[in-house]
Every structure is written in structure tokens, then in C-alpha cells.
Design an enzyme around this catalytic site. Structure first.
Site, short mmCIF file in Angstrom:
data_model
loop_
_atom_site.label_atom_id
_atom_site.label_comp_id
_atom_site.label_asym_id
_atom_site.label_seq_id
_atom_site.Cartn_x
_atom_site.Cartn_y
_atom_site.Cartn_z
N GLU A 87 -12.73 8.37 -2.89
CA GLU A 87 -13.33 7.05 -3.00
C GLU A 87 -14.65 7.01 -2.25
O GLU A 87 -15.25 5.96 -2.11
CB GLU A 87 -12.37 5.97 -2.50
CG GLU A 87 -11.96 6.10 -1.05
CD GLU A 87 -11.20 4.89 -0.57
OE1 GLU A 87 -11.81 3.80 -0.54
OE2 GLU A 87 -10.03 5.03 -0.20
N CYS A 119 -7.25 4.91 -1.72
CA CYS A 119 -6.58 6.06 -1.10
C CYS A 119 -5.48 6.64 -1.98
O CYS A 119 -4.88 7.65 -1.64
CB CYS A 119 -5.97 5.66 0.24
SG CYS A 119 -7.18 5.02 1.38
N HIS A 241 0.95 7.06 3.55
CA HIS A 241 -0.50 6.96 3.74
C HIS A 241 -0.72 6.39 5.14
O HIS A 241 -0.11 5.39 5.51
CB HIS A 241 -1.10 6.05 2.67
CG HIS A 241 -2.50 5.65 2.99
ND1 HIS A 241 -3.49 6.58 3.24
CD2 HIS A 241 -3.09 4.42 3.13
CE1 HIS A 241 -4.62 5.94 3.52
NE2 HIS A 241 -4.41 4.64 3.46
P1 HMG Z 1 -8.13 -5.15 15.36
O1 HMG Z 1 -8.46 -6.58 15.20
O2 HMG Z 1 -9.15 -4.29 15.99
O3 HMG Z 1 -6.85 -4.90 16.21
O4 HMG Z 1 -7.81 -4.61 13.92
P2 HMG Z 1 -5.60 -5.85 16.55
O5 HMG Z 1 -6.01 -6.91 17.48
O6 HMG Z 1 -4.88 -6.22 15.28
O7 HMG Z 1 -4.73 -4.79 17.36
C1 HMG Z 1 -4.23 -3.67 16.76
C2 HMG Z 1 -2.90 -3.33 17.45
O8 HMG Z 1 -3.19 -2.88 18.79
C3 HMG Z 1 -1.96 -4.53 17.58
O9 HMG Z 1 -0.65 -4.03 17.45
C4 HMG Z 1 -2.19 -4.98 19.03
O10 HMG Z 1 -1.08 -5.66 19.59
C5 HMG Z 1 -2.38 -3.62 19.71
P3 HMG Z 1 0.34 -4.66 16.32
O11 HMG Z 1 0.45 -6.09 16.62
O12 HMG Z 1 -0.36 -4.42 14.98
O13 HMG Z 1 1.58 -3.85 16.48
N1 HMG Z 1 -3.10 -3.69 20.98
C6 HMG Z 1 -2.79 -2.97 22.06
N2 HMG Z 1 -1.79 -2.06 22.27
C7 HMG Z 1 -1.73 -1.46 23.50
N3 HMG Z 1 -2.61 -1.74 24.50
C8 HMG Z 1 -3.61 -2.64 24.32
C9 HMG Z 1 -3.73 -3.29 23.05
N4 HMG Z 1 -4.58 -4.20 22.53
C10 HMG Z 1 -4.19 -4.44 21.27
N5 HMG Z 1 -4.47 -2.89 25.32
C11 HMG Z 1 -7.13 -3.24 12.10
C12 HMG Z 1 -6.91 -3.55 13.57
C13 HMG Z 1 -6.18 -2.14 11.68
C14 HMG Z 1 -6.91 -4.47 11.25
C15 HMG Z 1 -8.61 -2.75 11.93
O14 HMG Z 1 -8.75 -1.52 12.58
C16 HMG Z 1 -9.04 -2.58 10.49
O15 HMG Z 1 -9.52 -3.52 9.86
N6 HMG Z 1 -8.89 -1.34 9.94
C17 HMG Z 1 -9.27 -1.02 8.55
C18 HMG Z 1 -8.27 -1.52 7.55
C19 HMG Z 1 -6.97 -0.75 7.58
O16 HMG Z 1 -6.87 0.35 8.08
N7 HMG Z 1 -5.93 -1.33 6.95
C20 HMG Z 1 -4.64 -0.68 6.84
C21 HMG Z 1 -3.87 -1.07 5.59
S1 HMG Z 1 -4.86 -0.92 4.12
C22 HMG Z 1 -4.88 0.79 3.75
O17 HMG Z 1 -4.13 1.52 4.31
C23 HMG Z 1 -5.88 1.27 2.76
C24 HMG Z 1 -7.09 1.95 3.35
O18 HMG Z 1 -6.76 3.23 3.81
C25 HMG Z 1 -8.21 2.01 2.30
C26 HMG Z 1 -7.89 2.60 0.94
O19 HMG Z 1 -6.83 2.46 0.37
O20 HMG Z 1 -8.84 3.13 0.38
C27 HMG Z 1 -7.68 1.20 4.52
#
Ligand code: HMG
Length: 395
Positions: A87, A119, A241
Site C-alpha cells: 500500500e 494491510c 496483523h
Molecule cells: P495515542 O493517542 O497515542 O495513544 O494513540 P493512547 O492514549 O490511546 O494510548 C495507547 C495505549 O498506551 C493505551 O492503552 C494507554 O492506556 C497506554 P490501551 O488503553 O489501548 O490498552 N498508555 C500507557 N501505558 C503504559 N505507560 C504509560 C502509558 N500512557 C498511555 N505511561 C494509536 C494510539 C494506536 C491510536 C495511534 O498510535 C495511532 O493512531 N496509530 C495508527 C493507527 C493504528 O495503528 N491502528 C490500529 C488498527 S487499524 C490497522 O491495524 C490497519 C493499519 O495497519 C493500516 C492498514 O491496514 O493499512 C493501521
């Protein structure tokens, strides 16, 4: 061979090899730059570092580097199809697979095509390959997943970037994994993650993307069971994935709940623990990610010969497929564990300034003569852009 006999032939993954980039950015460096607690990255999303391509690396150089050892081991005989899933395509018309076909020295009697659905596309490629081999077991298909995951600097997605390519030789009587029917399928039109043609970095609604992934897990498993698939308890492990490795844990808990099993964390760790080792240090490699999970499982597990493994391939937008494979007894003699570890360990760490410069690097679009800085020590490099043409060379 008669059609009936062809259908009885076991088909699947005969060889698997991966490659990643020249550089790596540890998440501690990103955390220090943006004032984030490193524990958020290490434990919250389950990532320790991300692969960063050099200026002269791209999906073609990674794909060729992943596939070259496969071709060296098995030769080119019988390879009549190359499917390249990505992609992070480099051209809107020409398949990246054609450049790879040339770099690998494959014969002209080959069909080459590029596939896209976020993906998920490598799994579509795998299914196409299985169909070709089932209808003619003398054929072998090279399926390559190659991607560079790129989000905006300083965005929440930034910590989930990465890059890698996985090459798989699909053949009859495979040495590693027999892939079974049925598959569970799921598609839903959602705008959780997308990249319009005019953008280099993906757009994403992070929380929506997690929700869409979880829904797809349920949907594809539901179809898998309706098609007569295996019982959940039969699987020795599950390869998901992994856009970030904690996503696999969220997904598996969702599946256990959906199946009415309740969530036993020891079971979750047993089912997934060995699948995250490469994705944890490489980052999101999009199409390659679920097959890096398989590589990590096979490279680390005690003998899995004869045991079924579940796969959940997800691509935003969204399409998912749940399918199963059975590990072939004796598979350990055919693994590339040392080479895989070397691919991860050979990367040179970069500081934050260098990472940012690489992130922002792009070729001028003026059609002029542009030599690429010689940075990679890998086997293939993007040497230049001349008259809008990408010039690759073997190092
Ligand atoms: P964010 O806002 O940076 O993080 O976004 P958050 O506030 O949601 O925190 C992430 C986790 O860290 C949470 O845990 C927090 O509690 C924890 P959860 O509630 O999820 O279990 N946390 C901590 N843990 C320990 N110590 C600390 C601490 N602080 C917070 N101090 C997000 C995270 C993944 C949304 C962001 O990185 C993002 O937008 N990523 C890109 C999208 C993505 O990967 N989506 C996944 C599903 S879609 C997919 O898989 C397809 C994809 O691969 C693309 C394709 O298909 O082509 C993306």
C-alpha cells in the site's frame, strides 16, 4: 495430474524470508523528543523500535532483498507468477513487482502483478497463489509483501511506523505450512485509515481504526465458523496483523470474548507471545506484518510440527480474513532464523534529527537527473531518478 488429484495436493508456504531497512529509531529516542513516557510505547502500544528506510531504500529494494534468498535456495524453475502486495506503491501504473522480477533475474514467461487493499493485500495474494498451485501443482508462486508505513511527524500514528518485506514461495507439498480451507471473510466500508494519491503519509482516525479492526475480527471469525472452520481450542497459536503489537492482544481478547471463553491472560500470552518479536522492533510493515508474526512464531517456538495456527489478516478500509494453516513436521530444517535475526540486528540506530530528515526526504518531481545518496549496505538500492524513471542497482 487429474483435477481431483490436484485438489488433494497439500499447498502452502514452502519458504519464507524477510528483509527490513538500513536504519532503526528506538522508541526511547522518539519519547525523549516529544516528552512521552517511554512506557507508553514499550507497554502501552508494545513497540520498542521502528525500521527507518535509508534514502536509497524503498518497497522494491526491500522486496528484492527478501526474495533473493528464496530464489537462491530454490531456483527460478516453476515460478510463473509474482504477486507483490503493497500500500506504499511507488507508481500508479507499473507494478513494483516488475522491478523486483528484473532484479531477481526471473524469466520472461512470468505474470507479475501488484495488489492493494491496505494491510490485507498479501493474504489475497496468498489465496490467488494457492489457487494457481492447486490447479497446477508444478507451479510455484512468489508472493511478496513490502511496505513502508509513514504517518505525519508528531502525530499519534508516528510511533507505529515501520518498514519490511516478507517473501513467500507458495508451492505444493510445502516445507513450512500447509494452508487450509475454509477462510472466514469480512468487508465493511469504513474510513478508519486511508491515503489519497496526493499524500505520502496516511490519514488515520486511531480509535476508529482500532474499533474497525475489532469488528473485523468478529466478522471474519463468524464467517470462518459458518464455513465449517476449526474450533478455537484447536489452535497452537494465532498470528494477527500487528500495526502495533498490543493490537494483537486487543484482538485476541475480543475473539475469546466473542467465543464466550472469557479472557484468561495466561492463555492470551500462550496464544500470541511468540508472534510479536519481530513486529515489536520493526514496527508496522502493513502487508508484511501478519507474516512477520508467522516468522517470529516459527523462529522461536518449540516444535510446532503438525499443529494448527490461526491467521487474522486485516486491512483498513476494511477487509479481513481468518484462515488456518498446519505446520509441516520437519519445518525447522527450512527456517531462516539466523538470517532473520541478522536482518533486525544489522540496522544502524539513528538520532532524532537524522530520522526526521529521512522522513522528510523525497525526490524532486521535476523529471530531472537525481542521484540518490548511497546509504544502504543492503543487496539492492535505488540509485537514481532519471526522467521520472526509478533506476535500481544491485550492490
Ligand atoms: P495515542 O493517542 O497515542 O495513544 O494513540 P493512547 O492514549 O490511546 O494510548 C495507547 C495505549 O498506551 C493505551 O492503552 C494507554 O492506556 C497506554 P490501551 O488503553 O489501548 O490498552 N498508555 C500507557 N501505558 C503504559 N505507560 C504509560 C502509558 N500512557 C498511555 N505511561 C494509536 C494510539 C494506536 C491510536 C495511534 O498510535 C495511532 O493512531 N496509530 C495508527 C493507527 C493504528 O495503528 N491502528 C490500529 C488498527 S487499524 C490497522 O491495524 C490497519 C493499519 O495497519 C493500516 C492498514 O491496514 O493499512 C493501521
Amino acid at each position: 495430474m487429474s483435477e481431483e488429484m490436484a485438489h488433494e495436493t497439500a499447498v502452502g508456504i514452502h519458504d519464507l524470508s524477510f528483509a527490513t531497512t538500513e536504519f532503526v529509531l528506538p522508541h526511547t529516542v522518539l519519547a525523549a523528543h516529544n516528552g512521552t513516557d517511554p512506557a507508553k510505547y514499550h507497554h502501552g502500544i508494545g513497540q520498542r523500535s521502528m525500521s527507518v528506510p535509508a534514502a536509497d531504500e524503498d518497497i522494491v529494494t526491500m522486496a528484492a532483498a527478501a526474495a533473493a534468498p528464496v530464489v537462491r535456495r530454490h531456483g527460478t524453475d516453476g515460478i510463473r507468477t509474482v504477486v507483490l502486495a503493497t500500500e506504499s506503491s511507488i507508481d500508479q501504473a507499473k507494478s513494483a513487482g516488475v522491478y523486483v522480477h528484473s532484479l531477481l533475474g526471473l524469466g520472461s514467461a512470468t505474470r507479475v502483478v501488484e495488489l492493494k487493499q491496505a494491510c490485507y493485500a498479501a493474504t489475497a495474494g496468498l489465496q490467488f497463489a494457492l489457487g494457481l498451485v492447486r490447479s497446477d501443482p508444478a507451479q510455484r508462486v512468489l508472493v511478496i509483501a513490502s511496505d513502508v508505513s509513514k504517518y505525519e511527524l508528531d502525530s499519534p500514528g508516528e510511533a507505529t511506523q515501520g518498514a519490511a518485506a516478507v517473501a513467500m514461495l507458495i508451492a505444493a507439498d510445502p516445507a513450512l505450512l500447509t494452508i487450509e480451507e475454509p477462510s472466514g471473510l469480512f468487508t465493511a466500508d469504513v474510513m478508519d485509515f486511508w491515503r489519497p494519491n496526493y499524500r505520502e503519509a496516511a490519514l488515520v482516525d486511531g480509535q476508529e481504526s482500532i474499533g474497525a479492526y475489532l469488528l473485523a475480527v468478529q466478522g471474519s471469525w463468524k464467517d470462518y465458523t459458518e464455513q465449517g472452520g476449526r474450533d478455537l481450542d484447536e489452535f497452537a497459536a494465532f498470528c494477527y496483523h500487528q500495526p502495533f503489537t498490543k493490537m494483537a492482544y486487543k484482538a485476541h481478547r475480543q475473539l475469546l470474548n466473542y467465543c464466550g471463553h472469557g479472557v484468561d491472560e495466561d492463555r492470551v500470552t500462550r496464544d500470541l507471545g511468540l508472534t510479536t518479536a519481530y513486529n515489536n522492533v520493526i514496527g508496522n510493515s502493513y502487508t508484511a506484518s501478519v507474516y512477520l508474526a508467522l516468522a517470529a512464531l516459527l523462529d522461536q517456538a518449540d516444535d510446532l510440527g503438525g499443529r494448527p495456527v490461526g491467521f487474522l489478516s486485516y486491512g483498513s478500509g476494511s477487509v479481513a480474513e481468518f484462515f488456518a494453516g498446519t505446520v509441516v513436521p520437519g519445518y525447522r530444517d527450512h527456517l531462516r532464523t539466523a538470517a532473520h535475526r541478522a536482518a533486525v540486528d544489522r540496522r544502524t540506530p539513528v538520532d532524532h534529527a537524522r530520522y526526521r530528515a529521512l522522513h522528510q526526504y523525497s525526490f524532486p518531481a521535476d523529471g530531472g537527473d537525481h542521484i540518490t545518496p548511497a546509504e544502504t549496505t543492503g543487496p539492492f538500492r535505488l540509485a537514481a531518478l532519471r526522467g521520472h524513471k526509478r533506476i535500481y542497482e544491485t550492490s
